[in-house]
Design an enzyme around this catalytic site. Structure first.
Site, mmCIF file in Angstrom:
data_model
loop_
_atom_site.group_PDB
_atom_site.id
_atom_site.type_symbol
_atom_site.label_atom_id
_atom_site.label_comp_id
_atom_site.label_asym_id
_atom_site.label_seq_id
_atom_site.Cartn_x
_atom_site.Cartn_y
_atom_site.Cartn_z
ATOM 1 N N TYR A 175 -33.433 143.344 11.429
ATOM 2 C CA TYR A 175 -34.612 143.464 12.289
ATOM 3 C C TYR A 175 -35.618 142.363 11.937
ATOM 4 C CZ TYR A 175 -32.429 147.836 13.703
ATOM 5 O OH TYR A 175 -31.535 148.759 14.195
ATOM 6 N N ARG A 223 -37.449 149.143 3.546
ATOM 7 C CA ARG A 223 -36.006 149.351 3.686
ATOM 8 C C ARG A 223 -35.352 147.987 3.842
ATOM 9 N NH1 ARG A 223 -32.145 153.556 7.103
ATOM 10 N NH2 ARG A 223 -31.229 154.206 5.139
ATOM 11 N N ARG A 325 -27.259 162.378 7.400
ATOM 12 C CA ARG A 325 -26.376 163.212 8.214
ATOM 13 C C ARG A 325 -26.048 164.518 7.492
ATOM 14 N NH1 ARG A 325 -21.892 158.903 9.482
ATOM 15 N NH2 ARG A 325 -22.727 158.116 7.508
ATOM 16 N N CYS A 355 -24.729 162.877 16.525
ATOM 17 C CA CYS A 355 -25.985 162.370 15.949
ATOM 18 C C CYS A 355 -26.220 160.964 16.504
ATOM 19 C CB CYS A 355 -25.954 162.431 14.427
ATOM 20 S SG CYS A 355 -24.470 161.726 13.679
ATOM 21 N N GLN A 426 -7.066 172.559 17.550
ATOM 22 C CA GLN A 426 -6.741 171.128 17.629
ATOM 23 C C GLN A 426 -7.297 170.315 16.461
ATOM 24 O OE1 GLN A 426 -7.240 169.171 21.516
ATOM 25 N NE2 GLN A 426 -7.436 171.233 22.350
HETATM 26 C C1 LIG Z 1 -29.046 159.388 14.853
HETATM 27 C C2 LIG Z 1 -29.361 158.328 13.856
HETATM 28 C C3 LIG Z 1 -30.421 157.463 14.098
HETATM 29 C C4 LIG Z 1 -30.768 156.483 13.153
HETATM 30 N N1 LIG Z 1 -31.903 155.733 13.333
HETATM 31 C C5 LIG Z 1 -32.381 155.002 12.289
HETATM 32 C C6 LIG Z 1 -33.726 154.536 12.259
HETATM 33 O O1 LIG Z 1 -34.529 154.851 13.156
HETATM 34 N N2 LIG Z 1 -34.108 153.763 11.209
HETATM 35 C C7 LIG Z 1 -33.269 153.474 10.169
HETATM 36 O O2 LIG Z 1 -33.664 152.761 9.243
HETATM 37 N N3 LIG Z 1 -32.009 153.971 10.132
HETATM 38 C C8 LIG Z 1 -31.575 154.754 11.146
HETATM 39 N N4 LIG Z 1 -30.350 155.377 11.037
HETATM 40 C C9 LIG Z 1 -29.547 155.173 9.814
HETATM 41 C C10 LIG Z 1 -29.895 156.243 8.775
HETATM 42 O O3 LIG Z 1 -31.196 156.081 8.293
HETATM 43 C C11 LIG Z 1 -28.944 156.200 7.581
HETATM 44 O O4 LIG Z 1 -29.074 154.969 6.945
HETATM 45 C C12 LIG Z 1 -27.495 156.422 7.981
HETATM 46 O O5 LIG Z 1 -27.378 157.602 8.749
HETATM 47 C C13 LIG Z 1 -26.580 156.500 6.766
HETATM 48 O O6 LIG Z 1 -26.955 157.548 5.931
HETATM 49 P P1 LIG Z 1 -26.118 158.942 5.888
HETATM 50 O O7 LIG Z 1 -24.710 158.575 5.601
HETATM 51 O O8 LIG Z 1 -26.784 159.734 4.819
HETATM 52 O O9 LIG Z 1 -26.260 159.567 7.244
HETATM 53 C C14 LIG Z 1 -29.982 156.349 11.971
HETATM 54 C C15 LIG Z 1 -28.926 157.224 11.755
HETATM 55 C C16 LIG Z 1 -28.604 158.213 12.667
HETATM 56 C C17 LIG Z 1 -27.466 159.158 12.374
HETATM 57 S S1 SF4 Z 2 -22.240 164.940 14.339
HETATM 58 FE FE1 SF4 Z 2 -23.211 163.559 12.867
HETATM 59 S S2 SF4 Z 2 -24.181 164.928 11.386
HETATM 60 FE FE2 SF4 Z 2 -22.705 166.158 12.518
HETATM 61 S S3 SF4 Z 2 -20.827 166.112 11.299
HETATM 62 FE FE3 SF4 Z 2 -20.686 164.454 12.811
HETATM 63 S S4 SF4 Z 2 -21.540 162.671 11.714
HETATM 64 FE FE4 SF4 Z 2 -22.167 164.474 10.567
#
Ligand SMILES: Cc1cc2nc3c(=O)[nH]c(=O)nc-3n(C[C@H](O)[C@H](O)[C@H](O)COP(=O)(O)O)c2cc1C
Ligand code: SF4
Length: 653
Positions: A175, A223, A325, A355, A426
């Site tokens: 970004y 970040r 997540r 998600c 399934q």
């Molecule tokens: C629905 C969704 C939207 C996201 N939007 C952003 C965001 O607005 N800003 C950001 O820095 N990361 C965003 N991410 C990335 C998450 O902050 C995070 O780095 C990513 O989900 C990996 O972490 P996890 O494995 O714990 O989910 C988003 C992730 C998801 C699932």
């Molecule tokens: S929908 Fe997103 S939060 Fe839910 S199990 Fe799948 S990856 Fe994980």
């Protein structure tokens, strides 16, 4: 407190802000906001995570300037109108002893869409195109740079006035701040380009503006991608150089490390890494940053279980674990961990479907395993049943299991009958596809939910009218699923045609050369093609669409296509299966109607979707009692819809 998690549940203080534990929800765009402002749905969403025990919630990206609108639904912090929303979230989250930060965002050239469908002007340090969204940006003028820097400060000030505990500058994922840092995207010849200090100038000015706006008590963090893992992205040494320099300035309170970049297909996969990527894989990048800075380092990326988080902390890779997540899927994960209830955690399976998949389609966030997510206002609190009913659920796939679990949790007397010897439907086949073993977690998790709710499970017994006449239940839920679709295909008798279920059950041999006919354009065709190619088969994947995986979440699709390419799978796009003649397969181009002829095919693998299993519904046509149908037996779709319909039906029983 469970002693196995002593690190995870130790507090951490950043400036004047103490976090009660080391679990946080990273900033993630929920699509819950409306009109760019925080609303009740978004407040309820974060309240649930705070109530579930998270130590810190970081709010999703908020635009700091009009030119920051990277989607049509971005939260905006460009006017005082935004303050009540931030205050509402801060109050809701604080009420549960959780702290809250908010992300400050400008995407630069990473613009996905506009408000009205016309292409907006994207601004970047220099005229260097983006590969993923095909954006050619306009160069930032000095006046606009000054305006944007001031925008960061003004937005941070509004958040501070609303009671937000800290702000996080999003310099990750390619970004705007990263575009300034990167010599491949920053070709400026003024004070903001050229040598390293010049390229860091924008970020330094942003940090200074934020610090000035929030004062000495509140937190200012950043970040950053430990590596953008992209051909033109910031490399690990470049990121470390920047972090070292910023640490020298002493203005940041923490560094939140992730991986990837929005700018390219390969980089974007790491924004939300799919299940084929190993758990905890970003931790080494965080560890490297931790070597060069003297402030806490946060990390996220496939940390889906508390055991992994504790390991990341214990090995000294990071100070705080993002489990985003993990809490989209189970908001109560931290509290369950603290109580030692590890088996009760609904672990995220990194399917990306509801998600980030919803995000890219413009819909509100949810979870395929926990459809209550994003629907907190409707389903956040379980409503006890007004009268205890005897409920029979026919079918032990994800939909039936969810219906049974929720109905029983509401107080009903529920028995689930599964015709085969195993629960899962399934999902049991889906988990056999390469790199998708974790999908089976949905079965483990729903099985546990049913146990906790007190569902009685009878396996190896199908529901039929006689059984129902004997049981006399108050309500019946049909969740009998689907079977493979086998349409009449010219020449099928003389060719070797098998369906995906036969293949995954090991019932058929394929030979040396296979053609996969993929109508659904989802995980199944891609997965089967990969599986056969790995077994040494020559594979042609004929997709009845533009690209394999067209209908699935883009990071899963792109990762899968990369694998197919590496394995030498030949992809035939726009191809409708027409017929076969011995070992020759006839396809038809979807647009031109011209034939595509494939010779030397030993086996045609049919991935043509499913048909609803309706035998029981037909047998119960005259059933006088309460009868519901959910999931694939209504119309074959995916586990997401089955589970959601299970929740919905169980909520009204
Ligand atoms: C629905 C969704 C939207 C996201 N939007 C952003 C965001 O607005 N800003 C950001 O820095 N990361 C965003 N991410 C990335 C998450 O902050 C995070 O780095 C990513 O989900 C990996 O972490 P996890 O494995 O714990 O989910 C988003 C992730 C998801 C699932
Ligand atoms: S929908 Fe997103 S939060 Fe839910 S199990 Fe799948 S990856 Fe994980």
């Amino acid at each position: 407190m469970d002693s196995r998690f002593s690190k995870l549940f130790s507090p951490l203080t950043l400036r004047g802000v103490t976090l009660k534990n080391r679990i946080f929800s990273t900033g993630h765009d929920t699509n819950l906001a409306a009109g760019g402002l925080i609303n009740d749905r978004l407040v309820a969403y974060h309240r649930a995570r705070a109530a579930g025990g998270a130590g810190l919630v970081i709010l999703q990206v908020s635009g700091v300037h009009e030119s920051a609108r990277y989607t049509s639904h971005l939260l905006m912090a460009i006017s005082d109108e935004s303050i009540p929303g931030y205050r509402a979230v801060a109050d809701a989250v604080h009420a549960h002893g959780c702290r809250v930060f908010a992300q400050l965002f400008h995407p630069g050239r990473e613009i996905m869409e506009s408000q009205d469908g016309s292409l907006p002007v994207a601004y970047a340090p220099s005229v260097v195109p983006n590969e993923r969204f095909h954006v050619m940006p306009a160069p930032l003028t000095l006046a606009l740079i000054r305006e944007i820097v001031a925008g960061y400060g003004a937005a941070a000030g509004r958040m501070a006035r609303a009671g937000i505990d800290g702000v996080e500058i999003v310099a990750s994922h390619g970004y705007l701040p990263a575009q300034f840092l990167n010599s491949r995207t920053n070709r400026r010849e003024d004070n903001y380009g050229g040598n390293f200090d010049n390229r860091l100038r924008f970020l330094r000015e942003v940090i200074a503006a934020c610090r000035a706006a929030v004062g000495p008590e509140r937190v200012v963090g950043m970040r950053i991608s430990g590596s953008e893992l992209d051909h033109d992205g910031l490399t690990e040494p470049e990121v470390l150089e920047a972090c070292r320099a910023l640490a020298g300035d002493g203005a940041l309170d923490y560094y939140n490390v992730i991986a990837g970049s929005s700018a390219s297909i390969a980089g974007a996969i790491h924004i939300v890494p799919p299940m084929a990527i190993e758990t905890g894989y970003v931790a080494p990048f965080a560890a490297a940053v931790r070597q060069v800075v003297d402030k806490p380092v946060f990390v996220a990326g496939r940390i889906n279980q508390p055991q992994i988080a504790e390991q990341v902390l214990a090995s000294g890779h990071a100070d705080l674990c993002g489990m985003t997540r993990a809490m989209i899927c189970d908001p109560e994960m931290p509290a369950k961990t603290a109580a030692g209830r590890l088996d009760d955690i609904r672990a995220c399976i990194a399917c990306n479907q509801a998600c980030i998949g919803h995000f890219h389609l413009g819909y509100a966030i949810s979870c395929i395993q926990h459809p209550e997510t994003g629907r907190e206002l409707e389903y956040g609190a379980l409503k006890p049943a007004s009268r205890r009913k005897r409920v029979v659920v026919a079918g032990g796939g994800p939909g039936g299991m969810k219906a049974a679990a929720v109905a029983a949790a509401r107080g009903h007397d529920v028995t689930l009958y599964e015709a085969t010897g195993r629960l899962g439907g399934q999902a049991l086949l889906a988990q056999q596809l390469p790199g998708r073993a974790e999908f089976g977690g949905i079965v483990t998790n729903l099985t546990r939910e049913m146990e906790l709710a007190g569902v009685k499970v009878v396996k190896g017994k199908a529901v039929d009218p006689a059984l129902l006449a004997e049981l006399e239940p108050d309500a019946v839920v049909l969740a009998t699923g689907a079977r493979p679709r086998r349409p009449a295909i010219e020449g099928a008798e003389a060719a070797h045609m098998v369906d995906v279920w036969q293949l995954l059950r090991g019932e058929v041999n394929v030979g040396a050369s296979a053609l996969v006919a993929d109508w659904r354009c989802d995980w199944i065709g891609m997965g089967v093609a990969e599986m056969l190619a790995r077994a040494g088969c020559r594979v042609r994947l004929a997709v009845n669409g533009y690209v394999p995986g067209q209908r699935i979440q883009q990071y899963v699709r792109d990762q899968g296509n990369g694998t197919l390419h590496k394995l030498g799978v030949e992809v035939i796009p726009y191809a409708r299966l027409y017929g076969a003649d011995g070992d020759t397969v006839y396809l038809q181009h979807m647009s031109s109607g011209e034939p595509i002829i494939c010779e030397g095919v030993d086996t045609v693998v049919l991935a043509l979707g499913h048909e609803q299993e309706t035998a029981l519904a037909e047998a119960l046509a005259g059933w006088p009692g309460e009868l519901h149908r959910i999931g694939d037996c209504v119309a074959p779709r995916t586990a997401e819809e089955a589970v959601l319909e299970g929740l919905k039906v169980a909520s009204v029983l």
